[in-house]
Structure formats: structure tokens, C-alpha cells
Design a protein around this motif. Structure first.
Motif, PDB file in Angstrom:
ATOM      1  N   ALA A 103      51.112  48.653  56.090  1.00  0.00           N
ATOM      2  CA  ALA A 103      52.328  48.111  56.702  1.00  0.00           C
ATOM      3  C   ALA A 103      52.625  46.683  56.278  1.00  0.00           C
ATOM      4  CB  ALA A 103      52.207  48.179  58.227  1.00  0.00           C
ATOM      5  N   GLY A 104      51.582  45.881  56.110  1.00  0.00           N
ATOM      6  CA  GLY A 104      51.820  44.480  55.778  1.00  0.00           C
ATOM      7  C   GLY A 104      52.658  43.816  56.855  1.00  0.00           C
ATOM      8  N   THR A 105      53.643  43.026  56.436  1.00  0.00           N
ATOM      9  CA  THR A 105      54.486  42.301  57.391  1.00  0.00           C
ATOM     10  C   THR A 105      55.929  42.810  57.343  1.00  0.00           C
ATOM     11  OG1 THR A 105      54.857  40.557  55.761  1.00  0.00           O
ATOM     12  CG2 THR A 105      53.041  40.218  57.333  1.00  0.00           C
ATOM     13  N   GLN A 150      52.003  47.441  48.775  1.00  0.00           N
ATOM     14  CA  GLN A 150      52.456  48.551  49.604  1.00  0.00           C
ATOM     15  C   GLN A 150      53.084  49.657  48.770  1.00  0.00           C
ATOM     16  OE1 GLN A 150      55.020  45.824  51.566  1.00  0.00           O
ATOM     17  NE2 GLN A 150      54.135  46.335  53.550  1.00  0.00           N
ATOM     18  N   ASP A 151      52.780  50.880  49.154  1.00  0.00           N
ATOM     19  CA  ASP A 151      53.506  52.032  48.659  1.00  0.00           C
ATOM     20  C   ASP A 151      54.682  52.247  49.616  1.00  0.00           C
ATOM     21  OD1 ASP A 151      51.608  52.627  46.630  1.00  0.00           O
ATOM     22  OD2 ASP A 151      50.367  53.689  48.084  1.00  0.00           O
ATOM     23  N   ALA A 152      55.786  52.767  49.086  1.00  0.00           N
ATOM     24  CA  ALA A 152      56.952  53.074  49.920  1.00  0.00           C
ATOM     25  C   ALA A 152      57.295  54.550  49.765  1.00  0.00           C
ATOM     26  CB  ALA A 152      58.135  52.203  49.518  1.00  0.00           C
ATOM     27  N   SER A 194      55.294  50.674  64.459  1.00  0.00           N
ATOM     28  CA  SER A 194      55.156  49.321  63.924  1.00  0.00           C
ATOM     29  C   SER A 194      53.800  49.130  63.263  1.00  0.00           C
ATOM     30  CB  SER A 194      55.336  48.274  65.035  1.00  0.00           C
ATOM     31  OG  SER A 194      54.166  48.179  65.815  1.00  0.00           O
ATOM     32  N   SER A 195      53.694  48.071  62.504  1.00  0.00           N
ATOM     33  CA  SER A 195      52.421  47.760  61.863  1.00  0.00           C
ATOM     34  C   SER A 195      51.335  47.536  62.912  1.00  0.00           C
ATOM     35  CB  SER A 195      52.562  46.533  60.976  1.00  0.00           C
ATOM     36  OG  SER A 195      52.961  45.408  61.731  1.00  0.00           O
ATOM     37  N   ASN A 196      51.700  46.989  64.052  1.00  0.00           N
ATOM     38  CA  ASN A 196      50.719  46.758  65.114  1.00  0.00           C
ATOM     39  C   ASN A 196      50.238  48.052  65.752  1.00  0.00           C
ATOM     40  OD1 ASN A 196      50.665  43.941  64.858  1.00  0.00           O
ATOM     41  ND2 ASN A 196      52.540  43.771  66.046  1.00  0.00           N
ATOM     42  N   ASP A 197      51.100  49.068  65.796  1.00  0.00           N
ATOM     43  CA  ASP A 197      50.700  50.360  66.363  1.00  0.00           C
ATOM     44  C   ASP A 197      49.582  50.999  65.558  1.00  0.00           C
ATOM     45  OD1 ASP A 197      52.652  50.354  68.420  1.00  0.00           O
ATOM     46  OD2 ASP A 197      54.155  51.172  67.041  1.00  0.00           O
ATOM     47  N   SER A 198      49.621  50.810  64.235  1.00  0.00           N
ATOM     48  CA  SER A 198      48.666  51.480  63.348  1.00  0.00           C
ATOM     49  C   SER A 198      47.603  50.534  62.796  1.00  0.00           C
ATOM     50  CB  SER A 198      49.421  52.121  62.185  1.00  0.00           C
ATOM     51  OG  SER A 198      49.969  51.123  61.352  1.00  0.00           O
ATOM     52  N   GLN A 212      48.002  47.843  61.192  1.00  0.00           N
ATOM     53  CA  GLN A 212      48.479  47.473  59.860  1.00  0.00           C
ATOM     54  C   GLN A 212      48.389  48.608  58.837  1.00  0.00           C
ATOM     55  OE1 GLN A 212      49.956  44.435  59.871  1.00  0.00           O
ATOM     56  NE2 GLN A 212      49.210  44.257  61.955  1.00  0.00           N
ATOM     57  N   GLY A 213      47.999  49.818  59.283  1.00  0.00           N
ATOM     58  CA  GLY A 213      47.844  50.931  58.349  1.00  0.00           C
ATOM     59  C   GLY A 213      49.154  51.389  57.724  1.00  0.00           C
ATOM     60  N   PHE A 214      50.197  51.532  58.556  1.00  0.00           N
ATOM     61  CA  PHE A 214      51.500  51.949  58.049  1.00  0.00           C
ATOM     62  C   PHE A 214      52.557  51.596  59.079  1.00  0.00           C
ATOM     63  CE2 PHE A 214      50.216  55.447  60.658  1.00  0.00           C
ATOM     64  CZ  PHE A 214      51.383  56.024  61.153  1.00  0.00           C
ATOM     65  N   CYS A 215      53.830  51.667  58.674  1.00  0.00           N
ATOM     66  CA  CYS A 215      54.945  51.518  59.599  1.00  0.00           C
ATOM     67  C   CYS A 215      56.046  52.475  59.162  1.00  0.00           C
ATOM     68  CB  CYS A 215      55.440  50.080  59.680  1.00  0.00           C
ATOM     69  SG  CYS A 215      55.908  49.338  58.115  1.00  0.00           S
TER      70      CYS A 215
END
Length: 158
Positions: free
Chosen positions: A118-120, A63-65, A34-38, A40-43
Motif C-alpha cells: 500500500a505504501g502511502t 508498488q504493483d498496481a 486502507s493501508s492501515n487496515d492491511s 501496509q500490505g495493500f489498499c
């Protein structure tokens, strides 16, 4: 949803990080990081598509995907480019470039999706899974709230 990770973790195959079932756009989405794990770095999401098709043509402002195909076959449209992707293939969609994808063929399709930053996206998928089908105006608003813009329809199949 947990607020942050302060240690490593393992998610068993087929499970979601938070034991939630998220269904969206003809498939299921399992959060792996999740975004919280990183911070907000990535998900990272493991997605399974049962239905043909995919999301509307859209772009992410910040965001890049990244998509890694695990099973099945997909078509991607990124800007003016069209790519066929099958198991083992990877596809990158840079931020601010419109993109979409669609599962094609009859077997189930499965891919990893990574968003950086990660954003939201965690909140986007949870909220999108709660909207009834056919409410485009609500989806357009939801995309905008989460830093994306819909700029065209999903890919069409004859």
C-alpha cells in the motif's frame, strides 16, 4: 483516518471507508481498504471517472498496481504496450514500469484500483485532492514524496 483495523468490516455501496469524499483527476475515489487496515500490505479504491482522460505517465518505485474495470471503457499504457479495457477486464502494472490510463467514451467509467504494498497511497490521494488544478510542479513533488515519478504526460485525445 483510522489508524488500524483489528476486526472485519463492511462498507456499503457508494461509501468510503472513512466517509470522506476525495475528488481527483476528473473523478471521485472511495477507499474500501486502507493501508492501515492491511498493515501496509495493500489498499483498494473504487474510482469513478466522469471526465475523459487520466493521470500522467508515471511509475511506482515499490508498488504493483492492479485495475479491475467495473463500468465504461479505458485505455491503458503500460511500458510500450497499449490495452483497451472494458467492464470485466483486469489490467496489471508492475512496479517500476511506467503506466497511465484514460477513460474514453461518454458514459461514466468505474474501476477498482489495488496497490500492493500500500505504501502511502491513502495520504497521496487525500493530499492530491487538495491541490488546485494546473499545478504540475506541486503534483510532481507530491508524486515523488509518495514513491512515484512522473515521466510523461497523460494520454491525449483528438
Amino acid at each position: 483516518m483510522e489508524t488500524k483495523s483489528t476486526h472485519g468490516f463492511k462498507i456499503d455501496a457508494g461509501n468510503d471507508r472513512f466517509n470522506e469524499v476525495i475528488t481527483f483527476s476528473g473523478g471521485s475515489i472511495a477507499c474500501k481498504v486502507s493501508s492501515n487496515d492491511s498493515k501496509q500490505g495493500f489498499c483498494v479504491y473504487d474510482t469513478t471517472k466522469m471526465a475523459k482522460g487520466g493521470p500522467p505517465y508515471h511509475f511506482h518505485y515499490t508498488q504493483d498496481a492492479f485495475f479491475y474495470i467495473l463500468e465504461g471503457e479505458f485505455i491503458f499504457k503500460i511500458g510500450d504496450d497499449i490495452f483497451n479495457a472494458k467492464a470485466g477486464d483486469a489490467v496489471f502494472a508492475p512496479r517500476q514500469i511506467p503506466h497511465t490510463f484514460a477513460k474514453i467514451g461518454d458514459p461514466e467509467g468505474r474501476m477498482l484500483m489495488v496497490y500492493q504494498p500500500a505504501g502511502t497511497m491513502d495520504e497521496f490521494y487525500l493530499q492530491a485532492s487538495q491541490l488546485p488544478d494546473g499545478t504540475l510542479r506541486d503534483f510532481e513533488r507530491l508524486y515523488r514524496i509518495h514513491g512515484m515519478e512522473i515521466v510523461g504526460p497523460p494520454l491525449k485525445f483528438e
